[in-house]
Design an enzyme around this catalytic site. Sequence first.
Site: not given
Length: 610
Positions: A413-414
């Site tokens: 993620f990110e």
Amino acid sequence: MSTEVTERQARAVAEAAREREWRLPSFGKELFLGNFRLDLISPQPRLDAAAVDKGEAFLARLREFLVAEVDPLEIERESKIPERVLDGLKQLGALGMKVPETYGGLGLSQVYYNRALALAGVWHASLSTLLSAHQSIGVAQPLMDFGSDEQKRKWLPLVARDHVSAFLLTEPDVGSDPARLGATAVPTDDGYVLNGLKLWATNGAIADVVVVMAQVPDRGITAFVLPYDSPGVTVEHRNAFMGLRGIENSVTRLEDVFVPRENVIGAEGQGLKIALTTLNTGRLALPAICVGTAKWATKVAREFASERVQWGQPIGRHDAVAQKIAFIAASAFGLEAMLDVASRLADDKRSDIRIEAAIAKLYASELGWQVLDELMQVRGGRGYETAESLKARGERPVAVEQQLRDMRINRIFEGSTEIMHLLIAREAVDRHLEVAGEILEGDGDLKDKARVALQAGRFYAKWLPQLAVGEGQKPGAYERFGRLAGHLRFVERSSRKLARSTFYAMSRWQARLEKRQAVLARIVDIGAELFAMASAVVYADTIRSEQPGRADEAAELADLFCKQSRRRVGALFSALWSNDDVDNYALAQRVLEGRYAFLEEGFADPADAR
Ligand SMILES: Cc1cc2nc3c(=O)[nH]c(=O)nc-3n(C[C@H](O)[C@H](O)[C@H](O)COP(=O)(O)OP(=O)(O)OC[C@H]3O[C@@H](n4cnc5c(N)ncnc54)[C@H](O)[C@@H]3O)c2cc1C
């Protein structure tokens, strides 16, 4: 916009959202161009004394709260952060760590925000994930960077105190590629009507106010502040994962949700740019958590490998285990160094740190994962056993298996590792695209091409010879760094070699280079290692001046980290020109076509039976 999006359109959307200008100097950008600007990171900016006092006082309060009030085993067992823990965090002001004091927050520096996340994250990663999703990508950071004064006055005091926030970008069809965003925001007289389905919003199951991304017809992706109790908002599901068991992650449906005009952040069509720019420094939150975990891994490895005796001696005396301990400790130092260098630059505000923060995210999540994997091996069966089970049979509840599970998501993620490679590669070749982009892209008429070729020729005629010589070839260069000077010379030489290699790769593949993702990834990974090595040496130097009593220890760790990193750099350079990339790609396509179906025989896939 239709959800049928071609690769070219997807790239165009990402490119439009990219921050193009470089107003401030960038160490990372120069490094990829073969210009090792040590002066941009050394000496490191001093920490502001008032910020240190405030930060340390908060860390002490947070530590006391965690130890006294929060049971990480309970979070794991119940798959929930208890209400009283959330209330306690609110009372501590933890929801407003990054919000300026004028808006009711704590106004911590980036350095101390990171340390607080690391402290909370080692106690239980669900806590740091809650806090960073709330502040780094939730309502606070985008409003601090792009909000109007009125929006800041209205929302920042709330999110700093007790309003939990979330960030709603992802959709079932929209992961790494935001061009397909399906949620819509249709303008009405005094606002917009939102419709769509948002997936995997961290804090989305308990939020009070969120940032939501939706397409305004003909204007593009737009960011809105949305009170979560607005009619038409429904949390349909709370998602469960391999790790981060305590996070409140949602599937959220938006059905004819009205949001007033004044809740647009920035301007219509700016949503993606806001999201990406917010992440430019927001990305430091995640490596901060990885750093905390790598430091904890050093402690666990030390304790276990000195106590556990097998085959006549503590396991840390067996070479195979000792090698792992050295890797864990050196990596923890290297990661902390990289984070400290990037974070002080963030606080100092005199550099553009988008490349450094992106590298920190990529590098810390990858190396951090390897550190925990090795830690599990050091702890043997106890590494694989849950903390709850260890405790039940009278052993210390050392949660290695949980930390490993919690760590894994950081590579996804990110910005997944693959996307970070592309994003950083794009920045790394930015100068080349500026001077020779039209030739490389293969667009434009011949006259234009001739003009660009001339212009590019002038640039390269000046630039290429500069890459032949540099400080790294002078035996006495960087001598103020003592025994570590040799590593800086290596970084300087390698930075030029990297720039030359990038240039060769661009000449060889031209526009097709963007398809050679494995090559781009190696270029980026070499840059990441060089940044990490430079950081390790610079950070050891900072420790020497700020905490002289630890100078020798820091230098030893920096030295070993650099040696390990050099070997990785060597392997990456070799693989740039000697690899199986083309064969791999071709075989993968045949896998996708089903050519090797026989490999998939001999088992029953439980998912097929459901
Ligand atoms: C626990 C958790 C919390 C999350 N929290 C939030 C949140 O708070 N808010 C929010 O909006 N989202 C959130 N997300 C979503 C997260 O950001 C996405 O999972 C992430 O963006 C990747 O998207 P995806 O999973 O759909 O993968 P996909 O985009 O489907 O990608 C699958 C794989 O293909 C690779 N890939 C994709 N495109 C390319 C390409 N062009 N080149 C090379 N490789 C490529 C990816 O790297 C990945 O390995 C969360 C997800 C999880 C699991």
